[in-house]
Design a protein around this motif. Structure first.
Motif, PDB file in Angstrom:
ATOM      1  N   LYS A  54      54.428  46.412  31.523  1.00 18.98           N
ATOM      2  CA  LYS A  54      54.180  45.504  32.646  1.00 18.98           C
ATOM      3  C   LYS A  54      53.027  46.003  33.517  1.00 18.98           C
ATOM      4  N   LYS A  55      52.970  47.326  33.709  1.00 18.70           N
ATOM      5  CA  LYS A  55      51.888  47.884  34.523  1.00 18.70           C
ATOM      6  C   LYS A  55      50.533  47.679  33.852  1.00 18.70           C
ATOM      7  N   ILE A  56      50.473  47.938  32.546  1.00 18.87           N
ATOM      8  CA  ILE A  56      49.218  47.736  31.807  1.00 18.87           C
ATOM      9  C   ILE A  56      48.796  46.267  31.872  1.00 18.87           C
ATOM     10  N   TYR A  57      49.776  45.382  31.719  1.00 20.85           N
ATOM     11  CA  TYR A  57      49.478  43.950  31.792  1.00 20.85           C
ATOM     12  C   TYR A  57      48.939  43.582  33.175  1.00 20.85           C
ATOM     13  N   ASN A  58      49.597  44.085  34.223  1.00 22.05           N
ATOM     14  CA  ASN A  58      49.170  43.764  35.587  1.00 22.05           C
ATOM     15  C   ASN A  58      47.806  44.371  35.935  1.00 22.05           C
ATOM     16  N   ASP A  59      47.537  45.547  35.390  1.00 19.15           N
ATOM     17  CA  ASP A  59      46.284  46.241  35.719  1.00 19.15           C
ATOM     18  C   ASP A  59      45.086  45.734  34.924  1.00 19.15           C
ATOM     19  N   PHE A  60      45.323  45.358  33.653  1.00 19.56           N
ATOM     20  CA  PHE A  60      44.191  45.090  32.766  1.00 19.56           C
ATOM     21  C   PHE A  60      44.142  43.703  32.115  1.00 19.56           C
ATOM     22  N   ILE A  61      45.274  43.045  31.982  1.00 23.97           N
ATOM     23  CA  ILE A  61      45.329  41.854  31.135  1.00 23.97           C
ATOM     24  C   ILE A  61      45.351  40.531  31.902  1.00 23.97           C
ATOM     25  N   GLU A  62      46.239  40.417  32.875  1.00 25.06           N
ATOM     26  CA  GLU A  62      46.397  39.124  33.540  1.00 25.06           C
ATOM     27  C   GLU A  62      45.115  38.677  34.241  1.00 25.06           C
ATOM     28  N   LYS A  63      45.023  37.385  34.477  1.00 21.98           N
ATOM     29  CA  LYS A  63      43.834  36.823  35.108  1.00 21.98           C
ATOM     30  C   LYS A  63      43.606  37.448  36.484  1.00 21.98           C
ATOM     31  N   GLU A  64      42.350  37.846  36.714  1.00 21.86           N
ATOM     32  CA  GLU A  64      41.945  38.488  37.966  1.00 21.86           C
ATOM     33  C   GLU A  64      42.681  39.802  38.237  1.00 21.86           C
ATOM     34  N   ALA A  65      43.065  40.490  37.169  1.00 21.92           N
ATOM     35  CA  ALA A  65      43.654  41.828  37.306  1.00 21.92           C
ATOM     36  C   ALA A  65      42.603  42.760  37.894  1.00 21.92           C
ATOM     37  N   PRO A  66      43.005  43.793  38.636  1.00 20.99           N
ATOM     38  CA  PRO A  66      42.031  44.682  39.273  1.00 20.99           C
ATOM     39  C   PRO A  66      41.067  45.355  38.293  1.00 20.99           C
ATOM     40  N   LYS A  67      41.540  45.578  37.047  1.00 21.73           N
ATOM     41  CA  LYS A  67      40.671  46.194  36.033  1.00 21.73           C
ATOM     42  C   LYS A  67      40.630  45.312  34.780  1.00 21.73           C
ATOM     43  N   GLU A  68      40.523  44.033  34.975  1.00 16.26           N
ATOM     44  CA  GLU A  68      40.617  43.069  33.867  1.00 16.26           C
ATOM     45  C   GLU A  68      39.598  43.367  32.765  1.00 16.26           C
ATOM     46  N   ILE A  69      40.094  43.454  31.532  1.00 16.05           N
ATOM     47  CA  ILE A  69      39.223  43.685  30.388  1.00 16.05           C
ATOM     48  C   ILE A  69      38.816  42.344  29.769  1.00 16.05           C
ATOM     49  N   ASN A  70      37.770  42.390  28.986  1.00 17.60           N
ATOM     50  CA  ASN A  70      37.218  41.169  28.406  1.00 17.60           C
ATOM     51  C   ASN A  70      37.814  40.908  27.023  1.00 17.60           C
ATOM     52  N   ILE A  71      38.899  40.156  26.989  1.00 15.22           N
ATOM     53  CA  ILE A  71      39.510  39.758  25.720  1.00 15.22           C
ATOM     54  C   ILE A  71      39.768  38.252  25.757  1.00 15.22           C
ATOM     55  N   ASP A  72      39.976  37.670  24.581  1.00 12.45           N
ATOM     56  CA  ASP A  72      40.122  36.218  24.497  1.00 12.45           C
ATOM     57  C   ASP A  72      41.473  35.737  25.033  1.00 12.45           C
ATOM     58  N   GLN A 126      43.696  33.764  23.756  1.00  8.18           N
ATOM     59  CA  GLN A 126      44.810  33.801  22.799  1.00  8.18           C
ATOM     60  C   GLN A 126      45.479  35.183  22.773  1.00  8.18           C
ATOM     61  N   THR A 127      44.676  36.227  22.791  1.00  6.86           N
ATOM     62  CA  THR A 127      45.216  37.594  22.794  1.00  6.86           C
ATOM     63  C   THR A 127      45.993  37.859  24.082  1.00  6.86           C
ATOM     64  N   LYS A 128      45.482  37.344  25.185  1.00  7.69           N
ATOM     65  CA  LYS A 128      46.174  37.516  26.467  1.00  7.69           C
ATOM     66  C   LYS A 128      47.552  36.849  26.430  1.00  7.69           C
ATOM     67  N   ASN A 129      47.600  35.644  25.893  1.00 16.85           N
ATOM     68  CA  ASN A 129      48.874  34.923  25.795  1.00 16.85           C
ATOM     69  C   ASN A 129      49.866  35.657  24.903  1.00 16.85           C
ATOM     70  N   MET A 130      49.359  36.186  23.800  1.00 15.10           N
ATOM     71  CA  MET A 130      50.215  36.906  22.859  1.00 15.10           C
ATOM     72  C   MET A 130      50.806  38.148  23.533  1.00 15.10           C
ATOM     73  N   ILE A 131      49.990  38.855  24.323  1.00 19.80           N
ATOM     74  CA  ILE A 131      50.474  40.040  25.038  1.00 19.80           C
ATOM     75  C   ILE A 131      51.533  39.656  26.063  1.00 19.80           C
ATOM     76  N   ALA A 132      51.278  38.558  26.785  1.00 24.42           N
ATOM     77  CA  ALA A 132      52.231  38.093  27.807  1.00 24.42           C
ATOM     78  C   ALA A 132      53.598  37.823  27.187  1.00 24.42           C
ATOM     79  N   GLN A 133      53.613  37.306  25.956  1.00 27.04           N
ATOM     80  CA  GLN A 133      54.877  37.045  25.269  1.00 27.04           C
ATOM     81  C   GLN A 133      55.501  38.346  24.749  1.00 27.04           C
ATOM     82  N   ASN A 134      54.653  39.236  24.224  1.00 23.82           N
ATOM     83  CA  ASN A 134      55.162  40.478  23.618  1.00 23.82           C
ATOM     84  C   ASN A 134      55.810  41.420  24.614  1.00 23.82           C
TER      85      ASN A 134
END
Length: 213
Positions: free
Chosen positions: A135-153, A155-163
């Motif tokens: 959850k911390k990794i998702y909040n820090d790097f994955i979700e939209k407008e995360a403080p350290k958001e990485i550049n991924i597509d 579809q991958t973001k949605n898959m992570i949110a489900q996983n």
């Protein structure tokens, strides 16, 4: 009269040439000062990352097949090994810190921070800690407008949110591979061309007199 005109033109030409040389010397001196400033800034950043690096961050080098951790400045020969493979750079504590400092200077340190977070995540054994870290990794790097958001597509973001609802060690595998590939093909070559890396690869010439003392 033509002779006087020629002498005047020759004088002006000489003055312009001297002025051009002075400008050229001033520009070279300025470049030298900038280079020293850049290298000094790099050393400051590098010192920070070395001091704050976790001792548990030991990455296995695929080429060597064993764990290696360096605390001291590498020799030029060791630094030159980093250019042979990206994994060689990441397997070296000093090299990893230098690469992080480089990415920070390019304002894209979120890539290596995410990659390191994933490496730590995969080593987690407790299911409870696995969920909280996911959850911390998702909040820090994955979700939209995360403080350290990485550049991924998307579809991958949605898959992570489900996983992460039922976190497993492979939750971030696709994103980590994407970020690794991006760093290897983009940031890594630029790092190898950087002033700081070139300085590390330079051999210090020691005279025989100095060696004999």
């Amino acid at each position: 009269m033509p002779g006087a005109l020629f002498l005047a033109l020759q004088h002006d030409s000489g003055r312009m040439e001297r002025g051009g040389r002075r400008r050229s010397e001033a520009e070279e001196a300025e470049k030298g000062r900038m280079k020293r400033t850049i290298i000094k800034d790099w050393k400051t950043r590098l010192s920070y990352f070395l001091q704050n690096s976790s001792n548990s961050t030991k990455i296995k080098s695929k080429k060597v097949g064993k764990q290696r951790t360096y605390f001291n400045r590498p020799s030029p020969e060791e630094a030159q090994l980093w250019s042979e493979a990206f994994d060689e750079l990441l397997a070296n504590k000093y090299g990893l810190a230098a690469f992080r400092a480089f990415l920070k200077s390019e304002f894209c340190e979120e890539n290596i921070e995410f990659w390191l977070a994933c490496e730590d995540f995969k080593k987690t054994k407790s299911p409870q800690k696995l969920t909280s870290k996911a959850k911390k990794i998702y909040n820090d790097f994955i979700e939209k407008e995360a403080p350290k958001e990485i550049n991924i597509d998307f579809q991958t973001k949605n898959m992570i949110a489900q996983n992460i609802q039922e976190a497993t060690h492979t939750c971030f595998s696709a994103a980590q591979k994407r970020v690794y590939s991006l760093m290897e093909s983009n940031s890594y070559p630029r790092f190898l061309e950087s002033e700081f890396y070139q300085e590390l690869c330079k051999k210090t010439h020691i005279t025989r007199t100095a060696q004999g003392t």
